[in-house]
Design an enzyme around this catalytic site. Structure first.
Site, mmCIF file in Angstrom:
data_model
loop_
_atom_site.group_PDB
_atom_site.id
_atom_site.type_symbol
_atom_site.label_atom_id
_atom_site.label_comp_id
_atom_site.label_asym_id
_atom_site.label_seq_id
_atom_site.Cartn_x
_atom_site.Cartn_y
_atom_site.Cartn_z
ATOM 1 C CG ASP A 48 -1.509 1.333 1.308
ATOM 2 O OD1 ASP A 48 -2.727 1.375 1.179
ATOM 3 O OD2 ASP A 48 -1.320 2.737 2.222
ATOM 4 C CE1 TYR A 53 0.653 7.760 2.500
ATOM 5 C CE2 TYR A 53 1.449 5.593 1.631
ATOM 6 C CZ TYR A 53 0.426 6.614 2.836
ATOM 7 O OH TYR A 53 -0.929 5.617 3.034
ATOM 8 C CE LYS A 78 -3.481 4.692 0.977
ATOM 9 N NZ LYS A 78 -2.111 4.294 0.992
ATOM 10 C CG HIS A 111 -4.820 9.848 0.278
ATOM 11 N ND1 HIS A 111 -3.491 10.033 0.203
ATOM 12 C CD2 HIS A 111 -5.062 9.559 1.470
ATOM 13 C CE1 HIS A 111 -2.661 9.529 1.237
ATOM 14 N NE2 HIS A 111 -3.694 9.332 2.084
ATOM 15 C CG LEU A 193 0.557 -2.533 14.695
ATOM 16 C CD1 LEU A 193 1.786 -2.375 14.535
ATOM 17 C CD2 LEU A 193 0.092 -3.495 15.197
ATOM 18 C CB ILE A 242 -1.522 -1.960 5.534
ATOM 19 C CG1 ILE A 242 -2.858 -0.865 5.847
ATOM 20 C CG2 ILE A 242 -2.398 -2.526 3.476
ATOM 21 C CD1 ILE A 242 -2.845 0.209 4.626
ATOM 22 C CE LYS A 244 7.138 3.244 7.839
ATOM 23 N NZ LYS A 244 7.887 4.361 8.594
ATOM 24 C CB SER A 245 7.899 -2.713 9.176
ATOM 25 O OG SER A 245 8.851 -2.408 10.122
#
Length: 292
Positions: A48, A53, A78, A111, A193, A242, A244-245
């Site tokens: 994603d 971004y 997006k 978005h 998270l 989704i 993120k890391s």
């Protein structure tokens, strides 16, 4: 799809892997490595990104370098706020595809809804045309409230396939999830998270989910990390997630959640954490970068 990841069938008939990798706030070098590792080594099949971004090109390079067939990777991007409007949206998807190095995306999202109803309908109509042209297999929205969804559905007769929103145990979004379920819209969670730092919305609270005693107790009982427990909570609630890391170990850990289940007591303890606290801005308060 070529992995054992659970999938959700969208209203278009397309299958979206229920667990993917988000790349918000990742620079180009980290993004390319993370995407290549996630797909080629860790087993992800869902990435994603977004025009805003600034890393779509790196996503494209990572997908290409992964060694996995493009047809087996679900790619989302997006439309940024400045590209709202019919003509601008049609140009924006072409720019995203060029940066990604792809001839289509699997999912293209608005978005943010912003605060101009007429322009919002124009933008959604453009996305319908983008889908009809084969540049996006499925189309959807992000950060839409029920009133935004009602507006575009009533104006065009077409509901989004996906609504990606801030969603985590402290912001479980029950009313919105019910609305989306009734309309045949899959729900996807960003900041699943709980986000990082102190957040960026006007009413943001610092993220304490990963150290919350209720989460850590469940994690200890299952021999899992708090992040794995929260991701599992999303999956068992039917939510696309989704996390993120850009770190290999965490990317691998976040997908290693398919061999355990949270029981009713676990789910109830996590559900009790819902306070309505946000990491980001409320969609009705945000009009960032809206076109003139």
């Amino acid at each position: 799809m070529s992995t054992d990841l659970p999938t959700i069938e969208l209203s278009t008939g397309a299958l979206i892997p229920q667990l993917g990798l988000g790349v918000w706030q990742a620079d180009e070098a980290d993004t390319e490595h993370a995407v290549r590792y996630a797909i080629g080594t860790a087993g992800y099949r869902h990435i994603d990104t977004a025009a805003a971004y600034g890393n779509e090109a790196a996503v494209g390079r990572g997908v290409a370098a992964s060694g996995v067939a493009r047809s087996d990777v679900f790619v989302t991007t997006k439309l940024w706020n400045a590209d709202h409007g019919h003509a601008r949206a049609l140009g924006a998807v072409d720019a995203s595809l060029e940066r990604l190095g792809l001839d289509h995306v699997d999912l293209y999202l608005i978005h943010w809804p912003l605060q101009n109803t007429e322009r919002l309908v124009e933008t959604w109509q453009a996305l319908i045309e983008i889908q009809q042209a084969g540049k996006a297999t499925s189309i959807g929205v992000s950060n839409f409230q029920p009133h935004h969804l009602t507006t575009i559905i009533e104006a065009t007769g077409q509901a989004p396939a996906v609504n990606q929103v801030e969603l985590h145990p402290r912001l479980a979004q029950h009313e919105l999830r019910t609305f989306c379920a009734d309309a045949g819209i899959a729900v996807e969670a960003w900041s699943p998270l709980g986000g990082s730092g102190a957040g960026w919305g006007a009413d943001s609270k610092p993220n304490t989910l990963l150290t919350d005693p209720a989460i850590t107790r469940v994690a200890q009982r299952h021999g899992r990390s708090p992040a794995q427990v929260i991701i599992r909570w999303h999956l068992q609630n039917g939510i696309i997630v989704i996390p993120k890391s850009v770190h290999d170990e965490r990317i691998a850990q976040n997908i290693d959640v398919l061999d355990f289940d949270l029981d009713a007591d676990d789910l109830a303890a996590i559900d009790a954490l819902d306070t309505g606290e946000r990491v980001g801005a409320h969609p009705d308060d945000l009009n960032l970068a809206a076109p003139d």
